[in-house]
Design a protein around this motif. Structure first.
Motif, PDB file in Angstrom:
ATOM      1  N   TYR A  23       1.209  -1.346   0.253  1.00 23.56           N
ATOM      2  CA  TYR A  23       0.197   0.059  -0.124  1.00 23.56           C
ATOM      3  C   TYR A  23       1.173   1.414  -0.031  1.00 23.56           C
ATOM      4  N   GLN A  24       0.367   2.762   0.156  1.00 23.62           N
ATOM      5  CA  GLN A  24       1.245   3.434  -0.230  1.00 23.62           C
ATOM      6  C   GLN A  24       0.238   4.720   0.848  1.00 23.62           C
ATOM      7  N   ARG A  25       0.694   5.368   1.566  1.00 21.26           N
ATOM      8  CA  ARG A  25       0.362   6.433   2.545  1.00 21.26           C
ATOM      9  C   ARG A  25      -0.409   7.047   2.040  1.00 21.26           C
ATOM     10  N   ALA A  26      -1.762   8.101   2.328  1.00 23.45           N
ATOM     11  CA  ALA A  26      -1.964   9.033   1.654  1.00 23.45           C
ATOM     12  C   ALA A  26      -2.125  10.048   2.795  1.00 23.45           C
ATOM     13  N   ARG A  27      -2.602  11.929   2.700  1.00 22.01           N
ATOM     14  CA  ARG A  27      -3.299  12.076   3.292  1.00 22.01           C
ATOM     15  C   ARG A  27      -4.073  13.279   3.259  1.00 22.01           C
ATOM     16  N   ARG A  28      -5.005  13.906   3.399  1.00 17.40           N
ATOM     17  CA  ARG A  28      -5.584  14.969   2.749  1.00 17.40           C
ATOM     18  C   ARG A  28      -5.807  15.995   4.190  1.00 17.40           C
ATOM     19  N   VAL A  29      -5.717  17.041   4.013  1.00 15.96           N
ATOM     20  CA  VAL A  29      -5.848  18.713   4.705  1.00 15.96           C
ATOM     21  C   VAL A  29      -6.693  19.421   4.295  1.00 15.96           C
ATOM     22  N   TRP A  30      -7.483  20.458   5.180  1.00  9.58           N
ATOM     23  CA  TRP A  30      -8.224  20.676   4.635  1.00  9.58           C
ATOM     24  C   TRP A  30      -8.091  21.897   5.978  1.00  9.58           C
ATOM     25  N   ALA A  31      -8.017  23.854   5.948  1.00  9.86           N
ATOM     26  CA  ALA A  31      -7.489  24.673   6.820  1.00  9.86           C
ATOM     27  C   ALA A  31      -8.765  25.732   6.190  1.00  9.86           C
ATOM     28  N   ARG A  32      -8.850  26.376   7.169  1.00  8.71           N
ATOM     29  CA  ARG A  32      -9.913  27.765   6.484  1.00  8.71           C
ATOM     30  C   ARG A  32      -9.068  29.423   6.758  1.00  8.71           C
ATOM     31  N   LYS A  33      -9.472  29.978   6.073  1.00 11.27           N
ATOM     32  CA  LYS A  33      -8.555  31.416   5.833  1.00 11.27           C
ATOM     33  C   LYS A  33      -9.644  31.500   6.926  1.00 11.27           C
ATOM     34  N   PRO A  34      -8.949  32.849   8.200  1.00  6.15           N
ATOM     35  CA  PRO A  34      -9.201  32.910   9.097  1.00  6.15           C
ATOM     36  C   PRO A  34     -10.395  34.486   8.242  1.00  6.15           C
ATOM     37  N   ARG A  35     -11.831  34.959   9.329  1.00  5.23           N
ATOM     38  CA  ARG A  35     -12.669  35.811   9.013  1.00  5.23           C
ATOM     39  C   ARG A  35     -11.753  37.303   9.611  1.00  5.23           C
ATOM     40  N   PRO A  36     -11.930  37.843   9.543  1.00  6.86           N
ATOM     41  CA  PRO A  36     -12.138  39.496   9.701  1.00  6.86           C
ATOM     42  C   PRO A  36     -12.016  39.980  11.235  1.00  6.86           C
ATOM     43  N   ASP A  37     -12.655  39.015  11.973  1.00  8.13           N
ATOM     44  CA  ASP A  37     -12.545  39.277  13.343  1.00  8.13           C
ATOM     45  C   ASP A  37     -11.312  38.226  14.603  1.00  8.13           C
ATOM     46  N   GLU A  38     -11.047  37.247  13.722  1.00  9.94           N
ATOM     47  CA  GLU A  38     -10.106  36.587  13.942  1.00  9.94           C
ATOM     48  C   GLU A  38      -8.748  37.629  14.127  1.00  9.94           C
ATOM     49  N   LEU A  39      -8.587  37.993  12.603  1.00 10.53           N
ATOM     50  CA  LEU A  39      -7.502  38.700  12.716  1.00 10.53           C
ATOM     51  C   LEU A  39      -7.269  39.461  13.300  1.00 10.53           C
ATOM     52  N   ALA A  40      -8.059  40.288  13.695  1.00 14.92           N
ATOM     53  CA  ALA A  40      -8.294  41.670  14.464  1.00 14.92           C
ATOM     54  C   ALA A  40      -7.947  40.736  15.704  1.00 14.92           C
ATOM     55  N   SER A  41      -8.501  39.994  16.281  1.00 17.90           N
ATOM     56  CA  SER A  41      -8.092  39.737  17.392  1.00 17.90           C
ATOM     57  C   SER A  41      -6.800  39.381  18.040  1.00 17.90           C
ATOM     58  N   ALA A  42      -6.190  38.075  16.620  1.00 13.38           N
ATOM     59  CA  ALA A  42      -5.132  37.903  17.104  1.00 13.38           C
ATOM     60  C   ALA A  42      -4.024  38.764  17.234  1.00 13.38           C
ATOM     61  N   GLU A  43      -4.521  40.062  16.267  1.00 12.87           N
ATOM     62  CA  GLU A  43      -3.663  41.841  16.487  1.00 12.87           C
ATOM     63  C   GLU A  43      -3.373  41.805  17.748  1.00 12.87           C
ATOM     64  N   LYS A  44      -4.327  41.693  17.804  1.00 12.77           N
ATOM     65  CA  LYS A  44      -5.078  42.443  19.867  1.00 12.77           C
ATOM     66  C   LYS A  44      -3.849  41.768  20.655  1.00 12.77           C
ATOM     67  N   ASN A  45      -4.030  40.151  20.559  1.00  8.36           N
ATOM     68  CA  ASN A  45      -3.238  39.219  21.603  1.00  8.36           C
ATOM     69  C   ASN A  45      -2.177  39.189  21.097  1.00  8.36           C
ATOM     70  N   ILE A  46      -1.810  39.786  19.641  1.00  8.55           N
ATOM     71  CA  ILE A  46       0.066  40.003  20.040  1.00  8.55           C
ATOM     72  C   ILE A  46       0.592  40.812  20.593  1.00  8.55           C
ATOM     73  N   LYS A  47       0.022  42.315  20.633  1.00  8.72           N
ATOM     74  CA  LYS A  47      -0.113  43.613  21.102  1.00  8.72           C
ATOM     75  C   LYS A  47       0.143  43.339  22.794  1.00  8.72           C
ATOM     76  N   VAL A  48      -1.022  42.367  23.106  1.00 10.26           N
ATOM     77  CA  VAL A  48      -0.684  42.472  25.214  1.00 10.26           C
ATOM     78  C   VAL A  48       0.509  41.703  24.963  1.00 10.26           C
ATOM     79  N   GLU A  49       0.447  40.498  24.023  1.00 11.42           N
ATOM     80  CA  GLU A  49       1.455  39.757  24.689  1.00 11.42           C
ATOM     81  C   GLU A  49       2.742  40.884  24.644  1.00 11.42           C
ATOM     82  N   LYS A  50       3.175  41.158  24.065  1.00 10.45           N
ATOM     83  CA  LYS A  50       4.030  42.726  23.378  1.00 10.45           C
ATOM     84  C   LYS A  50       4.322  43.288  24.626  1.00 10.45           C
ATOM     85  N   GLN A  51       3.362  44.101  25.595  1.00  9.89           N
ATOM     86  CA  GLN A  51       3.236  44.750  26.581  1.00  9.89           C
ATOM     87  C   GLN A  51       3.999  43.562  27.924  1.00  9.89           C
TER      88      GLN A  51
END
Length: 347
Positions: free
Chosen positions: A319-347
């Protein structure tokens, strides 16, 4: 992937008969343009759109191979309502892209599934298709060139793209996928390993099948395009900025040796997948980057003949191995939240 070995069917099957048909679908095309003619080398036709060499042929035999690989993937997800992909795009996606569409069968099937969506299939060589749904568009284009589609996509799909790009090009492809998806849109990729495996020791250590995968991977590495997308795509997709990264692992049996009906059917089709694909998978690599010096076409033919003989041995449970990967592009609110968290961590 289930770590348990696939249970072997104790009955052995001869290499002639219902599990090994002589004629596994064939199709021809004869169109006069230079793109359709391609470049002929060692008896195989290669794409002529991208101004560089490409390791996999674009001819009728390879299109047959693509179709068999498509069927293997469908069979192993046949218990699902939608065996074509796992990305949760809902029931009303608007725009879907299939990169490296090959013969276009995935794009055509998805267009049938979503008649109100526009489904685009893109590859370097025109697929030999005489009919397609009105909402399916198959295009000849190079994904490494500027993308000119106006509408962002709900889903971008890729399958069996190993060897298509080097590492920087892969990064570019994933970034372009990210940039051309709607917020919350999905990327999905399916890859299979060229390495042939066996769980029960039925494949002798001296078998040529044991050396095939590692050797072709070494040749591809010398070429500058590694065949390890199955093991790198998940991290690469995450690195490109995608979230909700999911994985599903498979074993694709080669031959009808499994006891389980679904695995037996998949193995029967995958056997044809390998028989039609092996020469194309290795001809260019071995005649360009074989060691200790490049092989001749005749040496490749002998090598492939030995491979075919071993693959036809029903006592080898491969046999041979196979793999399926699926992933999502974040929504704008998720990006804003991630940027906010980064700023908090830097403080």
């Amino acid at each position: 992937m289930d770590d348990q070995p696939i249970v072997v069917d104790p009955d052995l099957y001869a290499t002639e008969g219902p599990y090994y048909p002589e004629d596994w679908q064939s199709e021809t095309t004869s169109i006069g343009s230079s793109i359709y003619r391609g470049l002929m080398e060692n008896g195989r036709r290669y794409q002529s759109l991208r101004n560089e060499e490409y390791l996999v042929p674009s001819d009728d035999q390879m299109f047959e191979t693509y179709e068999a690989g498509h069927l293997v993937a469908l069979i192993l997800d046949s218990e699902r309502e939608n065996p074509l992909f796992r990305s949760p795009v809902g029931r009303d996606p608007k725009h879907i892209l299939d990169l490296g569409t090959g013969k276009g069968v995935w794009a055509i099937d998805v267009a049938d599934m979503f008649p109100d969506a526009t489904v685009r299939g893109v590859d370097l060589f025109p697929p030999p298709v005489s009919w397609m749904p009105p909402n399916c568009v198959l295009e000849v284009d190079d994904a490494l060139q500027q993308w000119t589609w106006r509408e962002p996509f709900d889903l971008i799909h890729m399958r069996i793209m190993i060897g298509s790009f080097n590492e920087p090009e892969w990064e570019q492809i994933y970034k372009r996928c990210y940039d051309n998806l709607i917020p919350g849109g999905w990327i999905e990729q399916v890859e299979a390993s060229p390495v042939i495996q066996c769980d029960d020791g039925s494949l002798p250590a001296s078998s040529i099948l044991n050396t095939w995968g590692d050797y072709t991977m070494e040749c591809a590495k010398r070429f500058g395009r590694e065949l390890n997308a199955i093991d790198t795509m998940s991290d690469s997709i995450h690195k490109a900025g995608f979230v909700d990264v999911h994985e599903k692992e498979y074993k694709w049996p080669i031959g009808p040796w499994p006891r389980d009906k679904k695995y037996k059917e998949a193995g029967t089709v995958n056997f044809q997948h390998w028989l039609s694909g092996m020469e194309g998978w290795c001809m260019w690599l071995l005649t360009k980057y074989g060691s200790p010096e490049p092989w001749t076409k005749e040496e490749v033919h002998v090598y492939v003949a030995k491979m075919r003989k071993e693959l036809k041995d029903p006592s080898y449970h491969t046999y041979q191995r196979a793999r399926r990967v699926w992933a999502r592009k974040p929504r704008p609110d998720e990006l804003a939240s991630a940027e906010k968290n980064i700023k908090v961590e830097k403080q």
